[in-house]
Design a protein around this motif. Structure first.
Motif, PDB file in Angstrom:
ATOM      1  N   SER A 157       0.832  -1.206   0.000  1.00  0.00           N
ATOM      2  CA  SER A 157       0.000   0.000   0.000  1.00  0.00           C
ATOM      3  C   SER A 157       0.867   1.256   0.000  1.00  0.00           C
ATOM      4  CB  SER A 157      -0.918   0.015   1.227  1.00  0.00           C
ATOM      5  OG  SER A 157      -1.757  -1.111   1.210  1.00  0.00           O
ATOM      6  N   ASN A 158       1.939   1.225   0.781  1.00  0.00           N
ATOM      7  CA  ASN A 158       2.832   2.397   0.803  1.00  0.00           C
ATOM      8  C   ASN A 158       3.367   2.687  -0.593  1.00  0.00           C
ATOM      9  OD1 ASN A 158       2.515   2.768   3.542  1.00  0.00           O
ATOM     10  ND2 ASN A 158       4.349   1.611   4.096  1.00  0.00           N
ATOM     11  N   VAL A 159       3.750   1.630  -1.295  1.00  0.00           N
ATOM     12  CA  VAL A 159       4.272   1.828  -2.653  1.00  0.00           C
ATOM     13  C   VAL A 159       3.140   2.279  -3.583  1.00  0.00           C
ATOM     14  CG1 VAL A 159       5.385   0.683  -4.616  1.00  0.00           C
ATOM     15  CG2 VAL A 159       6.181   0.236  -2.282  1.00  0.00           C
ATOM     16  N   GLY A 160       1.960   1.729  -3.399  1.00  0.00           N
ATOM     17  CA  GLY A 160       0.825   2.121  -4.245  1.00  0.00           C
ATOM     18  C   GLY A 160       0.552   3.619  -4.174  1.00  0.00           C
ATOM     19  N   ARG A 161       0.720   4.166  -2.991  1.00  0.00           N
ATOM     20  CA  ARG A 161       0.490   5.609  -2.841  1.00  0.00           C
ATOM     21  C   ARG A 161       1.560   6.416  -3.566  1.00  0.00           C
ATOM     22  NH1 ARG A 161      -2.448   4.168   1.915  1.00  0.00           N
ATOM     23  NH2 ARG A 161      -0.681   3.274   3.001  1.00  0.00           N
ATOM     24  N   GLU A 162       2.728   5.811  -3.791  1.00  0.00           N
ATOM     25  CA  GLU A 162       3.837   6.545  -4.433  1.00  0.00           C
ATOM     26  C   GLU A 162       3.829   6.432  -5.955  1.00  0.00           C
ATOM     27  OE1 GLU A 162       7.388   5.048  -2.599  1.00  0.00           O
ATOM     28  OE2 GLU A 162       6.824   5.820  -0.621  1.00  0.00           O
ATOM     29  N   ILE A 163       3.130   5.426  -6.490  1.00  0.00           N
ATOM     30  CA  ILE A 163       3.226   5.196  -7.946  1.00  0.00           C
ATOM     31  C   ILE A 163       2.853   6.438  -8.770  1.00  0.00           C
ATOM     32  CG2 ILE A 163       2.317   3.841  -9.900  1.00  0.00           C
ATOM     33  CD1 ILE A 163       2.245   1.413  -8.013  1.00  0.00           C
ATOM     34  N   PRO A 164       1.757   7.151  -8.432  1.00  0.00           N
ATOM     35  CA  PRO A 164       1.424   8.307  -9.291  1.00  0.00           C
ATOM     36  C   PRO A 164       2.587   9.287  -9.431  1.00  0.00           C
ATOM     37  CG  PRO A 164      -0.410   7.805  -7.844  1.00  0.00           C
ATOM     38  CD  PRO A 164       0.734   6.934  -7.393  1.00  0.00           C
ATOM     39  N   SER A 165       3.398   9.449  -8.389  1.00  0.00           N
ATOM     40  CA  SER A 165       4.506  10.412  -8.462  1.00  0.00           C
ATOM     41  C   SER A 165       5.644   9.895  -9.347  1.00  0.00           C
ATOM     42  CB  SER A 165       5.037  10.701  -7.057  1.00  0.00           C
ATOM     43  OG  SER A 165       5.728   9.558  -6.569  1.00  0.00           O
ATOM     44  N   LEU A 166       5.598   8.619  -9.705  1.00  0.00           N
ATOM     45  CA  LEU A 166       6.675   8.039 -10.531  1.00  0.00           C
ATOM     46  C   LEU A 166       6.369   8.117 -12.021  1.00  0.00           C
ATOM     47  CD1 LEU A 166       7.202   4.776  -8.417  1.00  0.00           C
ATOM     48  CD2 LEU A 166       8.620   6.845  -8.402  1.00  0.00           C
ATOM     49  N   LEU A 167       5.127   8.461 -12.347  1.00  0.00           N
ATOM     50  CA  LEU A 167       4.713   8.415 -13.757  1.00  0.00           C
ATOM     51  C   LEU A 167       5.191   9.673 -14.475  1.00  0.00           C
ATOM     52  CD1 LEU A 167       1.079   7.039 -13.251  1.00  0.00           C
ATOM     53  CD2 LEU A 167       3.218   5.767 -13.606  1.00  0.00           C
ATOM     54  N   ARG A 168       5.945   9.475 -15.527  1.00  0.00           N
ATOM     55  CA  ARG A 168       6.406  10.602 -16.344  1.00  0.00           C
ATOM     56  C   ARG A 168       6.549  10.118 -17.781  1.00  0.00           C
ATOM     57  NH1 ARG A 168      11.609   9.030 -17.002  1.00  0.00           N
ATOM     58  NH2 ARG A 168      12.572   7.969 -15.244  1.00  0.00           N
ATOM     59  N   PRO A 169       6.391  11.048 -18.727  1.00  0.00           N
ATOM     60  CA  PRO A 169       6.496  10.618 -20.129  1.00  0.00           C
ATOM     61  C   PRO A 169       7.862   9.981 -20.386  1.00  0.00           C
ATOM     62  CG  PRO A 169       5.787  12.917 -19.982  1.00  0.00           C
ATOM     63  CD  PRO A 169       6.185  12.505 -18.595  1.00  0.00           C
TER      64      PRO A 169
END
Ligand code: GLY
Ligand code: MN
Ligand code: MN
Length: 368
Positions: A157-169
């Motif tokens: 869950s902790n990682v799930g909360r961080e995934i959006p911040s990892l998304l970049r083109p």
């Protein structure tokens, strides 16, 4: 581990004099070995556990892991560790089995090499399959197991909360998978519970897609399915996102999957036949424009293994019991377009269920 040994013996269809679980080499370890012998570290390749009806457990291990084995045995007066070189293993087994005539084996995991070795070392023994008893014992978790599963889920869950911040083109599927795995370890995982799935765009239409060099571009849907190991126990979580401009169809797909998951959750309580959990989710999807696009069972047991023995499918008759831990993971898969899967881990409680995974699961469009 006396309670676990007894739990297995209580679930046998027919009595045995002893039960023997033999580990082979990676990836042919028998996780039931680690169910019976709770040792936090080590592979224990070639090691053997001999369990007795009174709850005592003999572990025959090589010098390679004797230190971990003896340390673990210190905490449990019912576990007895014997260190033997490989060519002395059969003799050590013979001592531990003493006069046992009927011996239970885990046919579901035992390698043919081990079966041959055992049969030639003990031609007088009768070998019977106890894999069903092991599976049943492992399917309801004790408090120590639930605590570890809870921690593994928290890491996910902790990682799930961080995934959006990892998304970049431009980030590739493999790079995103590497970030997810790195972050799981940073949050305390001992490793990943299976090969991380990251699927961009049309790749998301395949539930077990293996990430590759595809680059994230605006307009892609994203499926991330990953899990942490904590002290040998696993989590399994999926979150799906949208990268870039709004897409009404993928939003509708996501909302349908959310409703399917809620319908599945609503069925979970002791006594419910497992198939009803699946059928509840499938009914929601089949009543939508995406009829037939749920292409797998809606969940599976987790524990020492990520696919821990059984799961909900349209024909799963066994009833849920308190202490079982499952994923609930409906999905809709649209070939050529993409997929949405939402996967959470739950424990069955006396009157329902408790969610172990807590990362937000609502539809998230991440700005490109
Ligand atoms: N991670 C594979 C699955 O969800 O079953
Ligand atoms: Mn799963
Ligand atoms: Mn999964």
């Amino acid at each position: 581990m006396k309670d676990r040994v007894r739990k297995v013996f209580e679930r046998l269809d027919a009595p045995v004099d002893a039960l023997l679980v033999a580990n082979s080499v990676e990836p042919h370890l028998d996780l039931s070995f680690f169910y019976l012998f709770d040792v936090p570290s080590g592979l224990f390749e070639g090691s053997v556990a001999v369990a007795h009806a009174d709850g005592e457990l003999d572990v025959i291990t090589s010098p390679l892991e004797a230190q971990s084995a003896e340390e673990a045995a210190k905490h449990d007066p019912h576990v007895h560790v014997h260190t033997a070189e490989r060519d002395a293993t059969e003799a050590a087994i013979a001592q531990r089995l003493d006069g046992a005539g009927t011996i239970g084996l885990n046919f579901a995991e035992l390698t043919h090499a081990w079966a041959t070795r055992l049969a030639s070392a003990r031609p007088q023994s009768r070998w019977v399959d106890v894999s069903a008893a092991l599976r049943k014992a492992r399917s309801t978790k004790d408090a120590a197991e639930i605590e570890r599963l809870r921690r593994a889920a928290e890491i996910g869950s902790n990682v799930g909360r961080e995934i959006p911040s990892l998304l970049r083109p431009g980030i590739t599927e493999l790079e995103l998978a590497a970030e997810i795995e790195y972050r799981m370890n940073r949050h305390g995982a001992n490793g990943r519970s299976f090969s991380t799935i990251v699927a961009f765009g049309p790749h998301g239409a395949e539930p077990h897609f293996q990430p590759g060099d595809a680059r994230l571009a605006p307009g892609a849907s994203i499926v991330c399915d990953y899990g942490a190991i904590h002290r040998r126990y696993v989590s399994d979580i999926t979150r799906s996102f949208r990268f870039g401009p709004r897409d009404d169809e993928m939003r509708a797909v996501h909302e349908t999957v959310e409703r399917a998951q809620q319908a599945a959750f609503a069925k979970i309580r002791p006594g419910t036949p497992a198939r009803e959990v699946h059928l509840a989710a499938a009914a929601v999807i089949d009543a939508s424009p995406y009829k037939g696009r749920l292409i797998h069972g809606v969940g599976h047991s987790i524990g020492l293994a990520v696919h821990d023995g059984w799961g909900y499918g349209p024909k799963a008759d066994d009833a849920l019991e308190e202490g079982m831990v499952f994923t609930v993971e409906p999905g809709i898969y649209l070939p050529g377009k993409g997929g949405v899967r939402i996967e959470d881990d739950i424990v069955v409680t006396h009157d329902g269920y408790e969610l172990l995974t807590t990362a937000p699961r609502g539809y998230l469009e991440v700005a490109a």
